[in-house]
Each structure stands twice: as C-alpha cells, then as structure tokens.
Design a protein around this motif. Structure first.
Motif, mmCIF file in Angstrom:
data_model
loop_
_atom_site.group_PDB
_atom_site.id
_atom_site.type_symbol
_atom_site.label_atom_id
_atom_site.label_comp_id
_atom_site.label_asym_id
_atom_site.label_seq_id
_atom_site.Cartn_x
_atom_site.Cartn_y
_atom_site.Cartn_z
ATOM 1 N N GLU A 173 10.004 -2.424 -3.610
ATOM 2 C CA GLU A 173 9.218 -3.341 -4.035
ATOM 3 C C GLU A 173 9.202 -3.926 -5.292
ATOM 4 O O GLU A 173 9.288 -5.211 -5.816
ATOM 5 N N MET A 174 9.888 -2.428 -6.382
ATOM 6 C CA MET A 174 9.622 -3.305 -7.551
ATOM 7 C C MET A 174 10.975 -4.156 -8.210
ATOM 8 O O MET A 174 11.346 -4.916 -8.686
ATOM 9 N N ARG A 175 12.227 -4.242 -7.615
ATOM 10 C CA ARG A 175 12.987 -4.072 -7.143
ATOM 11 C C ARG A 175 13.444 -5.532 -7.228
ATOM 12 O O ARG A 175 13.982 -7.041 -7.763
ATOM 13 N N ALA A 176 12.726 -5.863 -5.318
ATOM 14 C CA ALA A 176 12.484 -6.780 -5.856
ATOM 15 C C ALA A 176 11.779 -8.267 -6.128
ATOM 16 O O ALA A 176 11.665 -9.360 -6.344
ATOM 17 N N HIS A 177 10.861 -7.323 -6.664
ATOM 18 C CA HIS A 177 10.224 -8.432 -7.643
ATOM 19 C C HIS A 177 10.545 -8.423 -8.963
ATOM 20 O O HIS A 177 9.963 -8.889 -10.331
ATOM 21 N N LYS A 178 12.009 -7.507 -9.345
ATOM 22 C CA LYS A 178 12.406 -7.920 -10.833
ATOM 23 C C LYS A 178 11.315 -6.506 -11.872
ATOM 24 O O LYS A 178 11.455 -7.386 -12.892
ATOM 25 N N ILE A 179 10.932 -5.891 -11.559
ATOM 26 C CA ILE A 179 9.982 -5.313 -12.186
ATOM 27 C C ILE A 179 10.884 -3.932 -12.859
ATOM 28 O O ILE A 179 11.077 -3.406 -11.796
#
Length: 257
Positions: free
Chosen positions: A178-184
């Motif tokens: 999820e973090m990678r998907a949201h570029k966090i």
C-alpha cells in the motif's frame, strides 16, 4: 733608674759567701731587708730587661691590631653593602627565575593544548566523510519519517491481537504494498523494536521478567505505548508476572478471580 752597670757592680756582693738572707738576719733585720731588696731589684732588672721589648712589641702589635680592626670594620661595612646589593640582585634573579618557570609552564600547557587541538582537528577531519554521509542519511531518514511513523502507529493500533507470522504478513506483504502504491517513502526492513524502544528499557523489562524474544518485546511495546488498555492472553503467566513486577512501585492492585 737601675741600669746594667748598677747590676754589674752588685755582682761582687752577691758572690760573697756572707751576702745571704740568713747571715744578714743574724746581724740585723734591717740589713736583711736591704739585702733582700737589692737581690730582688737585680732579679727584677733581669726580668724587666726581657719584658720591656715584649711590652714594646705588644704596644706595636696592639697598634697594628687597632689598624687591622679599623680596616676590618671598613671591609665589613663594604661587605655589608655588597651583601645588600647581592640580596637585591638575588631577589631580582629569583623573581626572574620564577617568571621564567611560569613562562615555561605556560608554554608547556599551551603546547599540550596545541597537541590536543591538533589531534582533535585531525580526528575531526577524519570524521568529515562520515558526517557528510550521515548528514545525507539524516535527510533520507527525514524523508522516510512519515512512512516509518505510519508503520509504527499501524503496528501499535492493529497488530496487538495477532501472532508473529500474521504481524509480518501485515507489515511486509500488505502495508508495504500500500505504501509503494501511494508512493509514500519508508525505510526498507524497518526495525520496529529499535524504532519504538531503546536497549536500556528492554534490558529493564528483561530484569522484570519479560522474555527476550522479539514477540514478547513487541507485546511489551504495545502494552506500554498503545493508547488503549491492553488485553493479555497469557497462558504461561509470563506477561502477568512482568506486569506485576513492573508496576509494583506504582501500587498496582491485583484482583484474583
């Protein structure tokens, strides 16, 4: 007034057999006194003849002594003046030597400080590369801080009821995706334990009875950091023993069912 001639004229009388004190006493006491006096005067002349040069020499030597004493007094006065000058010069010399020693001590102290400063500068110059690299790492950590804090808060809020395998599933497979998907941005292989608690606290927990495995330490973090009251499922009573030991100074009340 007695002279040598007078004594020589008396010698024939002195050589007479009857010119003795004993014989004179038989004739007349006054004659005996006169005889004794003439003999005494002759003896006195002979002794005085030797004493007079000695007296004259004594007077002469006393005169020399007086002159020598005067010269000695004058020399002693000069010596006292020179000694006073020497004392002043010695005092100046001692003050100069003390100043010299103070300067040498200050110079030695300054030299040691310079050596220490040089060593510090050399040491710091060697740290420049590490500090530069660490500064870049700090910037990177600041950039990743939002994601790391998000992981920590998610762990504290949602991972408490689950075992170690499911916690890893949530963290590594689901939340990181999820973090990678949201570029966090976040730290790869983030160590939640070192992020949320320090080593002295862990050591204190271990002394209080908390086991040293990662799961137990994570549970301890959730118990102490979470905002909600934890519910401990503790079949081995290790958590119960740790809580009682940890909170005994805070007057923990335990109700047995």
């Amino acid at each position: 007034s007695i002279n040598e001639e007078t004594v020589e004229l008396l010698q024939p009388y002195f050589n007479m057999e009857d010119y003795t004190l004993e014989y004179a006493k038989k004739v007349c006491g006054n004659v005996a006194g006169l005889l004794s006096w003439t003999q005494a005067m002759a003896i006195f002349y002979g002794i005085n003849k030797e004493v007079l040069p000695l007296k004259a020499n004594l007077a002469k030597q006393e005169g020399h002594l007086k002159i020598a004493n005067a010269e000695l007094a004058k020399a002693q006065e000069a010596l006292d003046e020179k000694q006073a000058e020497l004392d002043k010069v010695q005092a100046k010399f001692d003050a100069a030597m003390k100043e010299k020693m103070d300067l040498l001590n200050d110079a030695e102290t300054c030299r040691r400080k310079m050596q220490a400063a040089s060593a510090l500068i050399d040491g710091l110059s060697g740290e420049k590369v590490r500090w530069t690299q660490q500064s870049k790492e700090f910037k990177s950590q600041i950039n990743r801080l939002v994601g790391d804090v998000l992981f920590c808060t998610g762990f504290l809020s949602y991972c408490g009821p689950f075992n170690q395998n499911f916690r890893k599933l949530l963290l590594k497979d689901l939340w990181e995706a999820e973090m990678r998907a949201h570029k966090i941005p976040f730290s790869e292989n983030l160590n939640l334990i070192s992020m949320l608690v320090d080593l002295p606290t862990i050591s204190e927990w271990n002394l209080q009875g908390l086991p040293g495995d990662d799961l137990s330490i994570q549970n301890g973090i959730i118990v102490t950091k979470a905002t909600r009251y934890p519910l401990l499922v503790d079949p081995q009573t290790q958590g119960k023993s740790w809580i009682k030991k940890k909170e005994q100074d805070n007057e923990l009340q335990v109700n047995s069912v």
